[in-house]
Design a protein around this motif. Structure first.
Motif, mmCIF file in Angstrom:
data_model
loop_
_atom_site.group_PDB
_atom_site.id
_atom_site.type_symbol
_atom_site.label_atom_id
_atom_site.label_comp_id
_atom_site.label_asym_id
_atom_site.label_seq_id
_atom_site.Cartn_x
_atom_site.Cartn_y
_atom_site.Cartn_z
ATOM 1 N N VAL A 4 0.909 -1.154 0.189
ATOM 2 C CA VAL A 4 -0.115 0.013 0.112
ATOM 3 C C VAL A 4 0.798 1.236 0.138
ATOM 4 O O VAL A 4 0.542 2.349 -0.570
ATOM 5 N N GLY A 5 1.961 1.156 0.685
ATOM 6 C CA GLY A 5 2.936 2.269 0.526
ATOM 7 C C GLY A 5 4.169 1.904 -0.088
ATOM 8 O O GLY A 5 4.862 0.991 -0.039
ATOM 9 N N GLU A 6 4.618 2.858 -1.211
ATOM 10 C CA GLU A 6 5.585 2.531 -2.010
ATOM 11 C C GLU A 6 7.038 2.297 -1.234
ATOM 12 O O GLU A 6 7.687 1.382 -1.762
ATOM 13 N N GLU A 10 9.510 -3.076 -0.701
ATOM 14 C CA GLU A 10 10.775 -4.022 -0.198
ATOM 15 C C GLU A 10 10.623 -4.690 0.783
ATOM 16 O O GLU A 10 11.075 -5.850 0.970
ATOM 17 N N LEU A 11 10.158 -4.049 1.957
ATOM 18 C CA LEU A 11 9.872 -4.841 3.142
ATOM 19 C C LEU A 11 9.045 -5.841 3.104
ATOM 20 O O LEU A 11 8.990 -6.858 3.531
ATOM 21 N N LYS A 12 7.797 -5.799 2.173
ATOM 22 C CA LYS A 12 6.906 -6.753 2.066
ATOM 23 C C LYS A 12 7.634 -7.908 1.205
ATOM 24 O O LYS A 12 7.227 -8.928 1.341
ATOM 25 N N ARG A 13 8.287 -7.814 0.261
ATOM 26 C CA ARG A 13 8.983 -8.551 -0.587
ATOM 27 C C ARG A 13 9.822 -9.615 0.452
ATOM 28 O O ARG A 13 9.844 -10.640 0.399
ATOM 29 N N GLU A 14 10.762 -8.758 1.177
ATOM 30 C CA GLU A 14 11.572 -9.597 2.365
ATOM 31 C C GLU A 14 10.682 -10.413 3.237
ATOM 32 O O GLU A 14 11.072 -11.709 3.310
ATOM 33 N N ARG A 43 8.255 -4.852 11.259
ATOM 34 C CA ARG A 43 8.560 -3.512 10.532
ATOM 35 C C ARG A 43 7.758 -3.288 9.541
ATOM 36 O O ARG A 43 7.544 -2.067 9.246
ATOM 37 N N TYR A 44 7.383 -4.255 8.743
ATOM 38 C CA TYR A 44 6.551 -4.097 7.560
ATOM 39 C C TYR A 44 5.105 -3.592 7.942
ATOM 40 O O TYR A 44 4.722 -2.449 7.547
ATOM 41 N N GLN A 45 4.648 -4.262 9.149
ATOM 42 C CA GLN A 45 3.289 -3.331 9.479
ATOM 43 C C GLN A 45 3.544 -2.291 9.904
ATOM 44 O O GLN A 45 2.628 -1.456 9.624
ATOM 45 N N ARG A 46 4.390 -1.975 10.850
ATOM 46 C CA ARG A 46 4.618 -0.346 11.129
ATOM 47 C C ARG A 46 4.696 0.441 9.758
ATOM 48 O O ARG A 46 4.168 1.601 9.898
ATOM 49 N N CYS A 47 5.331 0.136 8.795
ATOM 50 C CA CYS A 47 5.577 0.763 7.582
ATOM 51 C C CYS A 47 4.202 0.842 7.021
ATOM 52 O O CYS A 47 3.886 2.084 6.287
ATOM 53 N N VAL A 48 3.468 -0.044 6.787
ATOM 54 C CA VAL A 48 2.116 -0.095 6.247
ATOM 55 C C VAL A 48 1.040 1.067 7.128
ATOM 56 O O VAL A 48 0.374 1.589 6.598
#
Length: 76
Positions: A4-6, A10-14, A43-48
């Motif tokens: 959802v966030g550009e 990369e975090l999602k892919r990792e 980390r990905y969840q916080r980013c999203v």
């Protein structure tokens, strides 16, 4: 698929790679003691969560945010 966030893509892919590897190589073979990807997921969840807030995406009534719902987490 992108996140959802550009900045989160990369975090999602990792995370996806880590989870898929763990699932196929450990979980399906009965070695499911713990998910080694938990910290990466957080980390990905916080980013999203940050991207959703910045884009002002309405999420009222959704329970996917977990126990930190409504709280701001600045640590990474």
């Amino acid at each position: 698929m992108n996140s959802v966030g550009e900045a989160c893509t990369e975090l999602k892919r990792e995370y996806d790679q880590c989870f898929n590897r763990w699932f196929a190589e450990k979980f399906l073979k009965g070695e499911s003691a713990e998910d080694p990807c938990g910290q990466l997921f957080k980390r990905y969840q916080r980013c999203v969560q940050k991207a959703i807030k910045e884009k002002d995406i309405p999420i009222e009534g959704l329970e996917f945010m977990g126990p930190s719902k409504g709280k701001t987490e600045n640590s990474s």
